[in-house]
Design an enzyme around this catalytic site. Structure first.
Site, short mmCIF file in Angstrom:
data_model
loop_
_atom_site.label_atom_id
_atom_site.label_comp_id
_atom_site.label_asym_id
_atom_site.label_seq_id
_atom_site.Cartn_x
_atom_site.Cartn_y
_atom_site.Cartn_z
CG ASN A 237 -1.82 1.16 1.34
OD1 ASN A 237 -1.72 2.11 0.55
ND2 ASN A 237 -2.73 1.12 2.30
CE LYS B 79 -0.31 2.69 6.77
NZ LYS B 79 -1.69 3.12 6.92
NE ARG C 271 -5.82 2.47 -0.83
CZ ARG C 271 -5.81 3.43 0.11
NH1 ARG C 271 -4.70 3.75 0.72
NH2 ARG C 271 -6.91 4.06 0.39
CG HIS D 53 -11.29 4.72 3.16
ND1 HIS D 53 -11.75 5.94 3.60
CD2 HIS D 53 -9.94 4.79 3.20
CE1 HIS D 53 -10.71 6.71 3.90
NE2 HIS D 53 -9.59 6.04 3.66
N GLY E 246 -9.35 7.37 9.68
CA GLY E 246 -7.88 7.33 9.72
C GLY E 246 -7.38 8.69 9.32
N GLY F 138 -7.08 9.54 6.18
CA GLY F 138 -8.23 9.74 5.30
C GLY F 138 -9.42 9.12 6.02
NE ARG G 210 -7.13 13.27 2.12
CZ ARG G 210 -7.29 11.96 2.01
NH1 ARG G 210 -8.31 11.50 1.33
NH2 ARG G 210 -6.44 11.13 2.57
CG ASP H 173 -0.56 11.86 14.72
OD1 ASP H 173 -1.27 11.47 15.67
OD2 ASP H 173 0.26 11.12 14.14
CG ASN I 69 -5.68 2.74 17.93
OD1 ASN I 69 -5.40 1.79 18.65
ND2 ASN I 69 -5.40 2.76 16.63
CD GLU J 215 -7.51 -0.38 4.15
OE1 GLU J 215 -6.86 -0.07 5.18
OE2 GLU J 215 -7.74 0.42 3.24
N1 LIG Z 1 -3.76 5.38 20.08
C1 LIG Z 1 -4.28 6.30 19.28
N2 LIG Z 1 -5.11 7.25 19.78
C2 LIG Z 1 -5.65 8.20 18.98
N3 LIG Z 1 -5.42 8.29 17.65
C3 LIG Z 1 -4.62 7.37 17.10
C4 LIG Z 1 -4.00 6.33 17.87
N4 LIG Z 1 -3.25 5.56 17.04
C5 LIG Z 1 -3.38 6.11 15.79
N5 LIG Z 1 -4.19 7.19 15.84
C6 LIG Z 1 -4.54 8.11 14.74
O1 LIG Z 1 -4.90 7.40 13.57
C7 LIG Z 1 -4.62 8.25 12.44
C8 LIG Z 1 -3.95 7.41 11.36
O2 LIG Z 1 -4.84 6.40 10.99
P1 LIG Z 1 -4.47 5.32 9.86
O3 LIG Z 1 -5.70 4.53 9.62
O4 LIG Z 1 -3.25 4.59 10.26
O5 LIG Z 1 -4.16 6.31 8.66
P2 LIG Z 1 -3.91 6.06 7.14
O6 LIG Z 1 -5.05 6.77 6.48
O7 LIG Z 1 -2.59 6.71 6.88
O8 LIG Z 1 -3.95 4.56 6.88
C9 LIG Z 1 -3.74 9.39 12.94
O9 LIG Z 1 -4.50 10.57 13.08
C10 LIG Z 1 -3.32 8.89 14.31
O10 LIG Z 1 -3.09 9.94 15.19
C1 LIG Z 2 -8.26 7.15 -1.06
C2 LIG Z 2 -8.93 7.13 0.25
C3 LIG Z 2 -8.04 7.59 1.38
O1 LIG Z 2 -8.25 8.66 1.91
O2 LIG Z 2 -7.04 6.75 1.73
P1 LIG Z 2 -6.06 6.96 3.01
O3 LIG Z 2 -6.92 6.82 4.21
O4 LIG Z 2 -5.06 5.86 2.87
O5 LIG Z 2 -5.47 8.33 2.88
MG LIG Z 3 -5.69 4.17 5.36
#
Ligand SMILES: Nc1ncnc2c1ncn2[C@@H]1O[C@H](COP(=O)(O)OP(=O)(O)O)[C@@H](O)[C@H]1O
Ligand SMILES: CCC(=O)OP(=O)(O)O
Ligand SMILES: [Mg+2]
Length: 402
Positions: free
Chosen positions: A11, A18, A86, A175, A205, A207, A236, A278, A330, A381
Site C-alpha cells: 500500500n 505499508k 492497493r 476505502h 484514519g 483519510g 483534507r 495527527d 484507537n 485491508e
Molecule cells: N492510540 C491512538 N489514539 C488516537 N489516535 C490514534 C492512535 N493511534 C493512531 N491514531 C490516529 O490514527 C490516524 C492514522 O490512521 P491510519 O488509519 O493509520 O491512517 P492512514 O489513512 O494513513 O492509513 C492518525 O491521526 C493517528 O493519530
Molecule cells: C483514497 C482514500 C483515502 O483517503 O485513503 P487513506 O486513508 O489511505 O489516505
Molecule cells: Mg488508510
C-alpha cells in the site's frame, strides 16, 4: 507455484509504503511493516513494530529494495507467489480487482488525476514491485470497487446531467476494501444475516469516510469523485461550499491549483488546529486545555456524527454503527464524543467497553439495551488484498497450464 507460497501486499502512500507478507494457505500475517518518510529528507523502515532503521535513499525503489531484503533475511523471497497492490481510484474503468498488465497500468494512469495524493504513489509501488519481482503475478485492488453498487441517486451530483454524461463527473467513494472487510466481520460479530442487515461504518484514519452497507452492499458513502468529499480528515477539508472557494479565489487571487493544495494538504485537523494532522498530538493538547485542539476535535466530531446520521437514512434499518481505521480503532475520546451526538438514535455507549484497548480486537462497545449496536472492528485491508491477489493469481496460473 512455490511449496510454501506467500502473498506480498503493498500500500504505497504519498510518504509511506505499508507492506505485509501473508501465508497463501492460511492468510496468517508472517511479516508486516512500514517505510515512512518517502520523498522527505529522512526515510526509515519499521518491521513488526520493531526499531526503525534509516533507509539509504528516500524513494519507493529503495523502500521496495529494503522490503525485499527483509524477505531475504527470512528466506521468503522465492516464496512470493503473488503481489497485491492497493490502488485508490479505479474510476469507471475498473469495477473489480484485476491482474496488472501494461494496459491496466495505462488505464490506472488515466484516472490518477482524480486521486493525486494516492494513485501516483500506488503506481510507483506497482512499477517498483514489477522490477523487483519479475514474472510474479501482480494484482490491483481498488478502493472504489466496493461502491460500484451505488445507485444513481447516491452517486450523482446536483450538477447539469451533461457533466456526468460528457465528463463522467460522479461520486465513486473510497476505502472500499476496508468497508467490505468490516461489513463482513460486523455481520459475524453482531450475529446478523448479511442478506438482511443495515450498517453504518465509520473508517476514521488520516483519510476518513463513512459508508452505509445494506444487505452486504454499499448503498452510500461520504467520499466523492475524489477522496476529498465528506468528513474532515488529517489534512483534507471534506465538504465545503464551492461558493466559499470561488469567493476565496477572487479575494486572494489564488489559482485553482493553489486552492487544491489548500483543501488537500493544509486543511482538516491540521488546518483547523494549526498544530498537527495527527490525532494523538491533538488529543494530548486537548487534555492540556489547548483551545485550538478543542476547536479541531469538536468540528471533526460534529461532521462525523452528522454524516453517520445522514447515512443511516440510506438504509432500511440501522442494526449497527461500526468504528474502524487508526482513529476509529484507537481513540476512546472520539468514539465517546461521536456516540454522545448519536443519542438521537437511542444509542447508548458502555463507557467501560469503550475504554478497552484496541488489542482486545473486534468488540461491541454499546450497552446491552442499546437499540443500535456500537462496535469497533480493526480493519484488515491487507487480508482482502491478499485474498483477491490469491484468487486472480491462481486463475492466471491455471490458465497458463490449461
Ligand atoms: N492510540 C491512538 N489514539 C488516537 N489516535 C490514534 C492512535 N493511534 C493512531 N491514531 C490516529 O490514527 C490516524 C492514522 O490512521 P491510519 O488509519 O493509520 O491512517 P492512514 O489513512 O494513513 O492509513 C492518525 O491521526 C493517528 O493519530
Ligand atoms: C483514497 C482514500 C483515502 O483517503 O485513503 P487513506 O486513508 O489511505 O489516505
Ligand atoms: Mg488508510
Amino acid at each position: 507455484m512455490n511449496d510454501y507460497p506467500v502473498v506480498l501486499t503493498i500500500n504505497c502512500g504519498s510518504s509511506s509504503v505499508k507492506f505485509s507478507v501473508l501465508d497463501a494457505e492460511t492468510c496468517d500475517v508472517l511479516l508486516s511493516g512500514i517505510c515512512e518518510g518517502i520523498n522527505t529528507d529522512k526515510a526509515f523502515i519499521t518491521v513488526n513494530d520493531g526499531e526503525p532503521v534509516i533507509l539509504a535513499r528516500q524513494n519507493y525503489e529503495e523502500a521496495l529494495a529494503e522490503i525485499s531484503s527483509e524477505l531475504e533475511k527470512r528466506n521468503l523471497i522465492d516464496s512470493v507467489a503473488f503481489v497485491g497492490h492497493r490502488i485508490a481510484h479505479g474510476g469507471s474503468l475498473f469495477s473489480k480487482s484485476v491482474l496488472i498488465t501494461d494496459d491496466v497500468i495505462e488505464k490506472i494512469r488515466l484516472v490518477s488525476p482524480l486521486a493525486p495524493l494516492h494513485n501516483y504513489a500506488n503506481l510507483h509501488g506497482v512499477e517498483s514491485a514489477r522490477l523487483r519481482f519479475p514474472g510474479v503475478p501482480q494484482v490491483a485492488v481498488f478502493d472504489t470497487s466496493f461502491h460500484q453498487t451505488l445507485k444513481p441517486e447516491a452517486y450523482l451530483y446536483g450538477l447539469p446531467y451533461r457533466y456526468f454524461e460528457e465528463y463522467g463527473v460522479r461520486r465513486y467513494g473510497f476505502h472500499g476494501t476496508s468497508h467490505r472487510y468490516v461489513a463482513q466481520q460486523a455481520c459475524d460479530l453482531l450475529g446478523l444475516n448479511v442478506e438482511d442487515s443495515g450498517l453504518v461504518i465509520a473508517h476514521l484514519g488520516n483519510g476518513a469516510s463513512v459508508c452505509a452497507v445494506q444487505n452486504g452492499e454499499s448503498v452510500d458513502t461520504s467520499m466523492g469523485m475524489t477522496p476529498l468529499e465528506g468528513l474532515i480528515m488529517g489534512t483534507r477539508c471534506g465538504d465545503v461550499d464551492f461558493g466559499a472557494m470561488a469567493w476565496l479565489a477572487r479575494q486572494t487571487g489564488q489559482s485553482m491549483d493553489d486552492l487544491e493544495q489548500v483543501v488537500n494538504k493544509e486543511s482538516g485537523l491540521l488546518g483547523l488546529s494549526g498544530l498537527s494532522s495527527d490525532l494523538r498530538t491533538l488529543e494530548n493538547a486537548w487534555h492540556n486545555g489547548d483551545e485550538r485542539a478543542q476547536r479541531a476535535i469538536k468540528t471533526f466530531v460534529h461532521r462525523i456524527a452528522r454524516t453517520i446520521g445522514a447515512h443511516a437514512a440510506a438504509l432500511n434499518r440501522l442494526d449497527g454503527i461500526i468504528f474502524t481505521g487508526g482513529i476509529g480503532e484507537n481513540s476512546i475520546l472520539i468514539r465517546r464524543l461521536v456516540s454522545e451526538r448519536l443519542q438521537v438514535f437511542g444509542v447508548e455507549l458502555d463507557i467501560d467497553k469503550n475504554n478497552q484497548p484496541n488489542r482486545s480486537g473486534e468488540r461491541i462497545i454499546s450497552c446491552e439495551q442499546s437499540p443500535v449496536i456500537l462496535a469497533v472492528i480493526p480493519t484488515n485491508e491487507e487480508k482482502m488484498i491478499a485474498l483477491d491477489a490469491l484468487h486472480l493469481g491462481r486463475e492466471c496460473h491455471l490458465a497458463e497450464y490449461a
